[in-house]
Design an enzyme around this catalytic site. Structure first.
Site, PDB file in Angstrom:
ATOM      1  N   LYS A 188      30.420  26.621 -54.994  1.00 49.91           N
ATOM      2  CA  LYS A 188      30.510  26.964 -53.568  1.00 49.91           C
ATOM      3  C   LYS A 188      31.953  26.805 -53.067  1.00 49.91           C
ATOM      4  CE  LYS A 188      26.335  28.245 -53.380  1.00 49.91           C
ATOM      5  NZ  LYS A 188      25.172  27.510 -53.708  1.00 49.91           N
TER       6      LYS A 188
HETATM    7  C1  LIG Z   1      23.645  27.711 -53.750  1.00 52.20           C
HETATM    8  C2  LIG Z   1      22.613  28.214 -52.849  1.00 52.20           C
HETATM    9  C3  LIG Z   1      21.497  27.449 -52.495  1.00 52.20           C
HETATM   10  C4  LIG Z   1      21.142  26.147 -53.150  1.00 52.20           C
HETATM   11  O1  LIG Z   1      22.032  25.132 -53.014  1.00 52.20           O
HETATM   12  P1  LIG Z   1      22.037  23.958 -54.115  1.00 52.20           P
HETATM   13  O2  LIG Z   1      22.968  22.954 -53.500  1.00 52.20           O
HETATM   14  O3  LIG Z   1      22.553  24.548 -55.378  1.00 52.20           O
HETATM   15  O4  LIG Z   1      20.646  23.439 -54.226  1.00 52.20           O
HETATM   16  C5  LIG Z   1      20.614  27.964 -51.585  1.00 52.20           C
HETATM   17  N1  LIG Z   1      20.785  29.167 -51.049  1.00 52.20           N
HETATM   18  C6  LIG Z   1      21.834  29.957 -51.376  1.00 52.20           C
HETATM   19  C7  LIG Z   1      21.963  31.282 -50.722  1.00 52.20           C
HETATM   20  C8  LIG Z   1      22.773  29.507 -52.301  1.00 52.20           C
HETATM   21  O5  LIG Z   1      23.781  30.306 -52.657  1.00 52.20           O
END
Ligand SMILES: *Cc1c(COP(=O)(O)O)cnc(C)c1O
Length: 371
Positions: A188
């Site tokens: 992210k």
């Molecule tokens: C990465 C992501 C998640 C999940 O987040 P995690 O911290 O990996 O559990 C949920 N929704 C979207 C759109 C994502 O890109």
């Protein structure tokens, strides 16, 4: 073969802020799932996005799960969810034994289509919650979606996992709905290695989420539980990384935008190339630079050509209603998400990339048009 270039990888600050906060956790022996870094990370995140309260959790998925639980989503309840997203948006609906109904995207935003959402209400008037996603850091059309939610009196969760640093009409994404969720997974825009957060303007919602996230321990000297609990809290070590990363979020957004603008300038004129949409109300974080290809050169050509040179790229999310696990659930729409999946590519968007590397990438891509 050149050095590996990633789609989007962790990028710690040059100043070493993260190390300082993690060192403090070690120096004070707060190697635990609570502590000063957790509290401060919550405050600093809430301040950054303009939400009153935040709970730091072990993942964005956990945050979605707790939001659904707080709304009271349970057995056989219907939840509207975008189809064009990562599976983590929808999985917690299943954890709660509820039923997702997948909503198509529109071309203007790549995100949840307000028209398809209205259509979904005609078929399913009884809906417990709506989850909206801001894909790749582009904001959904929030005025429209909030209006529809208000009209039908349904609770809105904003999955802002990909949109930290993205604003809609000057307001941070994740703060329009009743709940916002953020992710700090490794790929992210900023990361804690793994982690997430739930935000809300209502204090009691967030304190309840913290309660569930720490095994639902009642106020008592002995261990007493009157509710089901979860182990979803963020650790104090990890929160230290998050505090350092928050300090460089603006820098990261700036670099992501630079990368996007570079690609757009270099590739925007090629036959069949169309970049992800821009709307005047959107200030996107440009988490992943994405485009569609509608000409002779196909997404797979780009992905393979880059892969051959040790460079990572990937297709746009495969819609959830086409996934083997989710295909038994209903889908409302016209197939815009399928089209984006067929034609879409996410280009390398790593903020550590140099100009030289960007140049290398566009040269490889341009070559495909001169074959
Ligand atoms: C990465 C992501 C998640 C999940 O987040 P995690 O911290 O990996 O559990 C949920 N929704 C979207 C759109 C994502 O890109």
């Amino acid at each position: 073969m050149g050095e590996k270039i990633y789609l989007s990888s962790p990028h710690m600050s040059d100043e070493g802020y993260e190390r300082e906060y993690v060192k403090e956790a070690f120096d004070t022996n707060w190697i635990a799932p609570l502590g000063k870094n957790v509290n401060e990370f919550e405050n600093e995140l809430a301040l950054k996005v303009g939400s009153k309260h935040a709970a730091a959790l072990s993942s964005g998925t956990a945050a979605i799960h707790l939001a659904l639980k707080a709304i009271g989503v349970g057995e056989e309840d219907i939840v509207f969810c975008p189809t064009l997203t990562f599976s983590a948006t929808a999985n917690p609906i299943i954890y709660q034994n509820a039923i997702p109904v997948f909503i198509d995207s529109n071309k203007e935003t790549w995100n949840m289509s307000p028209e398809a959402l209205e259509e979904a209400f005609e078929k399913y008037p009884e809906v417990k919650a709506i989850i909206v996603v801001h894909l790749y850091g582009l904001s959904a059309d929030m005025d429209e979606i909030v209006n529809i939610c208000n009209k039908h009196d349904v609770t809105l969760i904003e999955d802002a996992a990909e949109s930290l640093g993205t604003y809609y009409k000057g307001q941070h994404t994740g703060t329009f709905g009743d709940y916002g969720i953020f992710s700090f997974n490794g790929n992210k825009i900023i990361t804690t290695s793994g982690g997430g957060a739930l935000t809300s303007n209502k204090e009691e919602r967030i304190s309840k989420a913290r309660f569930w996230a720490t095994q639902s321990r009642d106020q008592a000297r002995h261990y007493q539980h009157s509710e089901l609990g979860y182990n979803y809290r963020m650790s104090n070590v990890v929160a230290g990384i998050g505090r350092g990363q928050l300090k460089v979020l603006d820098q990261r957004v700036e670099k992501k935008r630079y990368i996007f603008d570079y690609y757009q300038k270099e590739l925007g004129g090629l036959d069949g190339v169309q970049f992800m949409p821009s709307n005047d109300w959107d200030e996107p974080n440009r988490w992943l630079s994405s485009l569609t290809l509608n000409g002779r050169v196909r997404p797979i050509d780009v992905i393979e050509a880059l892969e051959h040179e040790n460079i990572e790229s990937r297709p746009v999310w495969k819609p959830l209603h086409l996934q083997p696990f989710f295909e038994k659930y209903d889908f409302i729409g016209e197939g815009v998400s399928e089209e984006l999946f067929e034609n879409g590519v996410c280009l390398p968007s790593d903020t550590k990339m140099t100009d030289k590397e960007l140049k290398r990438i566009v040269e490889i891509i341009k070559r495909l048009w001169s074959r």
